[in-house]
Every structure is written in C-alpha cells, then in structure tokens.
Design a protein around this motif. Structure first.
Motif, PDB file in Angstrom:
ATOM      1  N   ASP A 164      -4.987 -18.694 -17.980  1.00  0.00           N
ATOM      2  CA  ASP A 164      -6.171 -19.067 -17.185  1.00  0.00           C
ATOM      3  C   ASP A 164      -6.620 -17.950 -16.246  1.00  0.00           C
ATOM      4  O   ASP A 164      -7.583 -18.127 -15.506  1.00  0.00           O
ATOM      5  CB  ASP A 164      -5.880 -20.326 -16.376  1.00  0.00           C
ATOM      6  N   TYR A 165      -5.920 -16.831 -16.269  1.00  0.00           N
ATOM      7  CA  TYR A 165      -6.257 -15.686 -15.424  1.00  0.00           C
ATOM      8  C   TYR A 165      -6.730 -14.545 -16.310  1.00  0.00           C
ATOM      9  O   TYR A 165      -6.070 -14.205 -17.301  1.00  0.00           O
ATOM     10  CB  TYR A 165      -5.041 -15.269 -14.601  1.00  0.00           C
ATOM     11  N   ASP A 166      -7.870 -13.947 -15.966  1.00  0.00           N
ATOM     12  CA  ASP A 166      -8.422 -12.940 -16.879  1.00  0.00           C
ATOM     13  C   ASP A 166      -8.344 -11.510 -16.370  1.00  0.00           C
ATOM     14  O   ASP A 166      -8.610 -10.574 -17.129  1.00  0.00           O
ATOM     15  CB  ASP A 166      -9.875 -13.284 -17.256  1.00  0.00           C
ATOM     16  N   TYR A 167      -8.010 -11.312 -15.117  1.00  0.00           N
ATOM     17  CA  TYR A 167      -7.833  -9.950 -14.611  1.00  0.00           C
ATOM     18  C   TYR A 167      -6.494  -9.848 -13.899  1.00  0.00           C
ATOM     19  O   TYR A 167      -6.110 -10.765 -13.148  1.00  0.00           O
ATOM     20  CB  TYR A 167      -8.982  -9.554 -13.679  1.00  0.00           C
ATOM     21  N   TRP A 168      -5.818  -8.719 -14.130  1.00  0.00           N
ATOM     22  CA  TRP A 168      -4.480  -8.508 -13.604  1.00  0.00           C
ATOM     23  C   TRP A 168      -4.377  -7.138 -12.948  1.00  0.00           C
ATOM     24  O   TRP A 168      -5.015  -6.181 -13.381  1.00  0.00           O
ATOM     25  CB  TRP A 168      -3.459  -8.580 -14.738  1.00  0.00           C
ATOM     26  N   GLY A 169      -3.557  -7.078 -11.904  1.00  0.00           N
ATOM     27  CA  GLY A 169      -3.253  -5.794 -11.303  1.00  0.00           C
ATOM     28  C   GLY A 169      -2.206  -5.058 -12.106  1.00  0.00           C
ATOM     29  O   GLY A 169      -1.698  -5.569 -13.109  1.00  0.00           O
ATOM     30  N   GLN A 170      -1.865  -3.869 -11.638  1.00  0.00           N
ATOM     31  CA  GLN A 170      -0.909  -3.026 -12.358  1.00  0.00           C
ATOM     32  C   GLN A 170       0.532  -3.387 -12.023  1.00  0.00           C
ATOM     33  O   GLN A 170       1.454  -2.957 -12.707  1.00  0.00           O
ATOM     34  CB  GLN A 170      -1.163  -1.545 -12.040  1.00  0.00           C
ATOM     35  N   GLY A 171       0.730  -4.178 -10.980  1.00  0.00           N
ATOM     36  CA  GLY A 171       2.059  -4.610 -10.587  1.00  0.00           C
ATOM     37  C   GLY A 171       2.675  -3.740  -9.505  1.00  0.00           C
ATOM     38  O   GLY A 171       2.365  -2.546  -9.384  1.00  0.00           O
ATOM     39  N   THR A 172       3.534  -4.348  -8.720  1.00  0.00           N
ATOM     40  CA  THR A 172       4.285  -3.622  -7.688  1.00  0.00           C
ATOM     41  C   THR A 172       5.737  -4.085  -7.751  1.00  0.00           C
ATOM     42  O   THR A 172       6.017  -5.282  -7.868  1.00  0.00           O
ATOM     43  CB  THR A 172       3.672  -3.841  -6.293  1.00  0.00           C
ATOM     44  N   GLN A 173       6.648  -3.137  -7.697  1.00  0.00           N
ATOM     45  CA  GLN A 173       8.075  -3.437  -7.853  1.00  0.00           C
ATOM     46  C   GLN A 173       8.654  -3.968  -6.547  1.00  0.00           C
ATOM     47  O   GLN A 173       8.456  -3.369  -5.470  1.00  0.00           O
ATOM     48  CB  GLN A 173       8.837  -2.173  -8.279  1.00  0.00           C
TER      49      GLN A 173
ATOM     50  N   VAL B 222      -5.636  -4.273  -7.108  1.00  0.00           N
ATOM     51  CA  VAL B 222      -4.665  -3.242  -6.750  1.00  0.00           C
ATOM     52  C   VAL B 222      -3.649  -3.833  -5.790  1.00  0.00           C
ATOM     53  O   VAL B 222      -3.997  -4.200  -4.655  1.00  0.00           O
ATOM     54  CB  VAL B 222      -5.358  -2.020  -6.118  1.00  0.00           C
ATOM     55  N   GLU B 223      -2.394  -3.927  -6.261  1.00  0.00           N
ATOM     56  CA  GLU B 223      -1.316  -4.465  -5.431  1.00  0.00           C
ATOM     57  C   GLU B 223      -0.676  -3.355  -4.608  1.00  0.00           C
ATOM     58  O   GLU B 223      -0.660  -2.187  -5.006  1.00  0.00           O
ATOM     59  CB  GLU B 223      -0.230  -5.125  -6.282  1.00  0.00           C
ATOM     60  N   SER B 224      -0.118  -3.755  -3.491  1.00  0.00           N
ATOM     61  CA  SER B 224       0.656  -2.837  -2.651  1.00  0.00           C
ATOM     62  C   SER B 224       1.663  -3.650  -1.852  1.00  0.00           C
ATOM     63  O   SER B 224       1.556  -4.883  -1.786  1.00  0.00           O
ATOM     64  CB  SER B 224      -0.264  -2.049  -1.713  1.00  0.00           C
ATOM     65  N   GLY B 225       2.635  -2.958  -1.270  1.00  0.00           N
ATOM     66  CA  GLY B 225       3.574  -3.616  -0.387  1.00  0.00           C
ATOM     67  C   GLY B 225       4.966  -3.844  -0.959  1.00  0.00           C
ATOM     68  O   GLY B 225       5.848  -4.336  -0.253  1.00  0.00           O
ATOM     69  N   GLY B 226       5.146  -3.511  -2.228  1.00  0.00           N
ATOM     70  CA  GLY B 226       6.474  -3.681  -2.803  1.00  0.00           C
ATOM     71  C   GLY B 226       7.458  -2.652  -2.249  1.00  0.00           C
ATOM     72  O   GLY B 226       7.080  -1.738  -1.512  1.00  0.00           O
ATOM     73  N   GLY B 227       8.725  -2.824  -2.615  1.00  0.00           N
ATOM     74  CA  GLY B 227       9.729  -1.883  -2.153  1.00  0.00           C
ATOM     75  C   GLY B 227      11.126  -2.434  -2.307  1.00  0.00           C
ATOM     76  O   GLY B 227      11.338  -3.434  -2.991  1.00  0.00           O
ATOM     77  N   LEU B 228      12.062  -1.756  -1.650  1.00  0.00           N
ATOM     78  CA  LEU B 228      13.473  -2.137  -1.681  1.00  0.00           C
ATOM     79  C   LEU B 228      13.824  -2.805  -0.359  1.00  0.00           C
ATOM     80  O   LEU B 228      13.524  -2.268   0.713  1.00  0.00           O
ATOM     81  CB  LEU B 228      14.331  -0.898  -1.904  1.00  0.00           C
TER      82      LEU B 228
END
Length: 127
Positions: free
Chosen positions: A113-122, A5-11
């Motif tokens: 080579d990566y098998d799990y990914w987060g949903q992304g943060t803009q 779970v990613e967090s911290g993105g923004g404008l």
C-alpha cells in the motif's frame, strides 16, 4: 519525482534512544499517510509504525509498542520515529514509506500500500 530521505540512524547501546527523520519532497506531503518499516539481515521487511495523513491516528507493531513513537510535521514535510529503550533485536535497516492513496481513512501496514520508499538508514543496537 517523489523523494524520501531518512537520517538519524547509528550505533547505540541497548536501552538507548535514537530519533529517525524522513524528509519528503516531490508531492503534497500532508495528504498521505506515512510509515516506517525495517529489515534485518536474512529477514523479510516488516511494519514498524504508521501515521495517518492528518496525524490523528497511529499504529504500531506489537514489538515496538510503548517504546517507539511516530509523529509528523506537515509544515516541514517530515515524519519522525522516536525510538526509546532500544533492544539488540531492533537492529535493522529502517525505511520510511509514503502511502499510495491520498486521504486514506485508515492507517495501513502492508508494504504494497506504499508506493514511495527511502533508501534506508542503518540502526545497530549493541548488547
């Protein structure tokens, strides 16, 4: 089930800073390398940075070297991406990813080579 779970993105304005976090759960965090990737509209997903399972080695894309820093806290099951001197071309959705191989001896940059990914943060950087 592994969750990232990613967090911290923004404008942010050009020249500014952001710190992304990625909290992991579902498997032993401290034995897998972690990576950050990004994808801008109309472009392929690209490697940004990665850190070895032990934290002892890191790798960066040339485009972010000297501006971004990846780190991890294995006690908190979290990987971070500190982004300084942001540029409009850094605008993208940022994804964290977990390496598929435990105790890999080297840091890898290929998404396969990566098998799990987060949903992304803009992340949006205005000029």
């Amino acid at each position: 089930q592994v969750q990232l779970v990613e967090s911290g993105g923004g404008l942010v304005q050009a020249g500014g800073s952001l710190r992304l976090s990625c909290a992991a759960s579902g498997r032993t965090f401290g034995i897998y390398a972690m990576g950050w990737f990004r994808q801008a509209p109309g472009k392929e997903r690209e490697f940004v940075a990665a850190i070895k399972w032990s934290g002892g080695s890191t790798l960066y894309a040339d485009s972010v070297k000297g501006r971004f820093t990846i780190s991890r806290d294995n006690a908190k099951n979290t990987v971070y991406l500190q982004m300084n001197s942001l540029k409009p071309e850094d605008t993208a959705v940022y994804y964290c990813a977990a390496d598929s191989t435990p105790y890999r001896s080297r840091v890898v940059t290929n998404p396969i080579d990566y098998d799990y990914w987060g949903q992304g943060t803009q992340v949006t950087v205005s000029s």
